[in-house]
Design a protein around this motif. Structure first.
Motif, short mmCIF file in Angstrom:
data_model
loop_
_atom_site.label_atom_id
_atom_site.label_comp_id
_atom_site.label_asym_id
_atom_site.label_seq_id
_atom_site.Cartn_x
_atom_site.Cartn_y
_atom_site.Cartn_z
N VAL A 54 42.00 41.67 28.89
CA VAL A 54 41.53 42.56 29.96
C VAL A 54 42.46 42.45 31.17
CG1 VAL A 54 39.68 42.93 31.64
CG2 VAL A 54 39.12 42.54 29.23
N VAL A 55 42.82 41.25 31.55
CA VAL A 55 43.62 41.04 32.76
C VAL A 55 45.11 41.28 32.52
CG1 VAL A 55 44.32 39.32 34.48
CG2 VAL A 55 41.95 39.42 33.71
N PHE A 56 45.65 40.72 31.43
CA PHE A 56 47.09 40.72 31.23
C PHE A 56 47.59 41.78 30.25
CE2 PHE A 56 46.35 35.98 31.90
CZ PHE A 56 46.57 36.05 33.26
N GLY A 57 46.71 42.42 29.52
CA GLY A 57 47.14 43.41 28.54
C GLY A 57 48.03 42.80 27.48
N SER A 58 49.12 43.49 27.16
CA SER A 58 50.01 43.01 26.10
C SER A 58 50.73 41.72 26.48
CB SER A 58 51.03 44.08 25.73
OG SER A 58 51.89 44.33 26.81
N ASP A 59 50.83 41.39 27.76
CA ASP A 59 51.46 40.13 28.15
C ASP A 59 50.70 38.93 27.57
OD1 ASP A 59 53.42 41.38 29.58
OD2 ASP A 59 52.56 40.94 31.54
N ALA A 60 49.40 39.07 27.38
CA ALA A 60 48.59 37.97 26.87
C ALA A 60 48.87 37.67 25.41
CB ALA A 60 47.10 38.27 27.04
N SER A 61 49.26 38.66 24.64
CA SER A 61 49.46 38.45 23.22
C SER A 61 50.86 37.95 22.89
CB SER A 61 49.21 39.75 22.45
OG SER A 61 50.19 40.70 22.78
N ALA A 100 49.07 20.50 16.18
CA ALA A 100 50.09 21.51 16.50
C ALA A 100 49.46 22.69 17.24
CB ALA A 100 50.78 21.99 15.22
N LEU A 101 48.30 23.14 16.80
CA LEU A 101 47.62 24.24 17.47
C LEU A 101 47.22 23.86 18.89
CD1 LEU A 101 46.36 27.16 17.00
CD2 LEU A 101 44.21 25.92 16.75
N LEU A 102 46.71 22.66 19.07
CA LEU A 102 46.31 22.21 20.42
C LEU A 102 47.52 22.06 21.33
CD1 LEU A 102 43.48 19.67 19.52
CD2 LEU A 102 43.24 22.05 20.33
N ARG A 103 48.65 21.60 20.78
CA ARG A 103 49.89 21.54 21.59
C ARG A 103 50.31 22.94 22.01
NH1 ARG A 103 51.47 17.67 17.86
NH2 ARG A 103 52.63 19.21 16.67
N GLN A 104 50.23 23.89 21.09
CA GLN A 104 50.59 25.27 21.38
C GLN A 104 49.66 25.85 22.45
OE1 GLN A 104 50.41 27.86 17.98
NE2 GLN A 104 51.10 29.62 19.13
N LEU A 105 48.38 25.57 22.32
CA LEU A 105 47.40 26.05 23.30
C LEU A 105 47.71 25.49 24.68
CD1 LEU A 105 44.77 27.43 24.17
CD2 LEU A 105 43.54 25.39 23.33
N ARG A 106 47.96 24.19 24.76
CA ARG A 106 48.26 23.58 26.06
C ARG A 106 49.54 24.15 26.67
NH1 ARG A 106 46.31 18.52 23.17
NH2 ARG A 106 44.40 17.93 24.26
N ALA A 107 50.56 24.33 25.85
CA ALA A 107 51.82 24.88 26.34
C ALA A 107 51.61 26.31 26.85
CB ALA A 107 52.88 24.85 25.24
N ARG A 108 50.84 27.08 26.12
CA ARG A 108 50.58 28.46 26.54
C ARG A 108 49.83 28.48 27.87
NH1 ARG A 108 48.81 33.72 23.41
NH2 ARG A 108 47.67 34.77 25.06
N MET A 109 48.83 27.61 28.02
CA MET A 109 48.09 27.58 29.29
C MET A 109 49.02 27.22 30.44
SD MET A 109 44.28 26.14 28.30
CE MET A 109 44.81 24.61 27.56
N ARG A 110 49.93 26.28 30.21
CA ARG A 110 50.90 25.93 31.27
C ARG A 110 51.77 27.14 31.62
NH1 ARG A 110 51.13 21.11 28.26
NH2 ARG A 110 53.02 21.80 27.20
N ARG A 111 52.24 27.87 30.60
CA ARG A 111 53.07 29.06 30.87
C ARG A 111 52.27 30.12 31.62
NH1 ARG A 111 54.56 28.11 25.55
NH2 ARG A 111 53.38 29.92 24.79
N GLU A 112 51.03 30.33 31.21
CA GLU A 112 50.20 31.32 31.91
C GLU A 112 50.04 30.95 33.38
OE1 GLU A 112 47.33 32.58 28.15
OE2 GLU A 112 46.49 31.41 29.80
N GLU A 113 49.75 29.68 33.62
CA GLU A 113 49.53 29.23 34.99
C GLU A 113 50.81 29.30 35.81
OE1 GLU A 113 47.85 25.43 34.10
OE2 GLU A 113 45.88 26.30 33.65
#
Length: 130
Positions: A54-61, A100-113
């Motif tokens: 909703v907020v980021f559109g295609s940037d989120a994917s 591996a999935l949790l590492r990816q999730l954490r890295a993505r949250m850092r990039r988003e922030e």
């Protein structure tokens, strides 16, 4: 909306940290708390990914390279592959894939922030002024 996204990140980090403790065990847990954590991750990440769209559109994917990963599709594959029986049968592999999935999730949250939140916060503030 950014407050909600930030709260989502905090909650996802908390769930991931608690799951990490289980992923250190030599065999699959049989207690209900592990199941609750898995469902909490499913629920929280599903809601969060929907809010991001909703907020980021295609940037989120990650389709434009901003986030650099298709986490939503990978998470769906993960959840489909790892039901309770599969976890019991392949605990060691489940642990590797989950870490591996949790590492990816954490890295993505850092990039988003670091990148998306500031970029969109500025855009939204500018739009609100006009």
């Amino acid at each position: 909306m950014f407050d909600q996204l930030t709260q989502d990140h905090d909650r996802l980090r908390e769930i991931a940290d608690r799951l990490d403790a289980y992923l250190q065990e030599p065999s699959a847990p049989v207690d209900i708390e592990f199941s609750r954590l898995r469902w909490a991750l499913i629920r929280q990440l599903t809601l969060h990914l929907a809010r991001e769209k909703v907020v980021f559109g295609s940037d989120a994917s990650g389709t434009d390279g901003c986030m650099g990963d298709p986490l939503d599709a990978q998470f769906q594959e993960y959840m489909t592959a790892w039901d309770a029986r599969a976890i019991q049968r392949g605990w060691a592999h489940y642990c590797r894939v989950s870490r591996a999935l949790l590492r990816q999730l954490r890295a993505r949250m850092r990039r988003e922030e670091a990148y998306l939140f500031p970029r969109y916060a500025g855009t939204m503030a500018s739009a609100a002024m006009h």
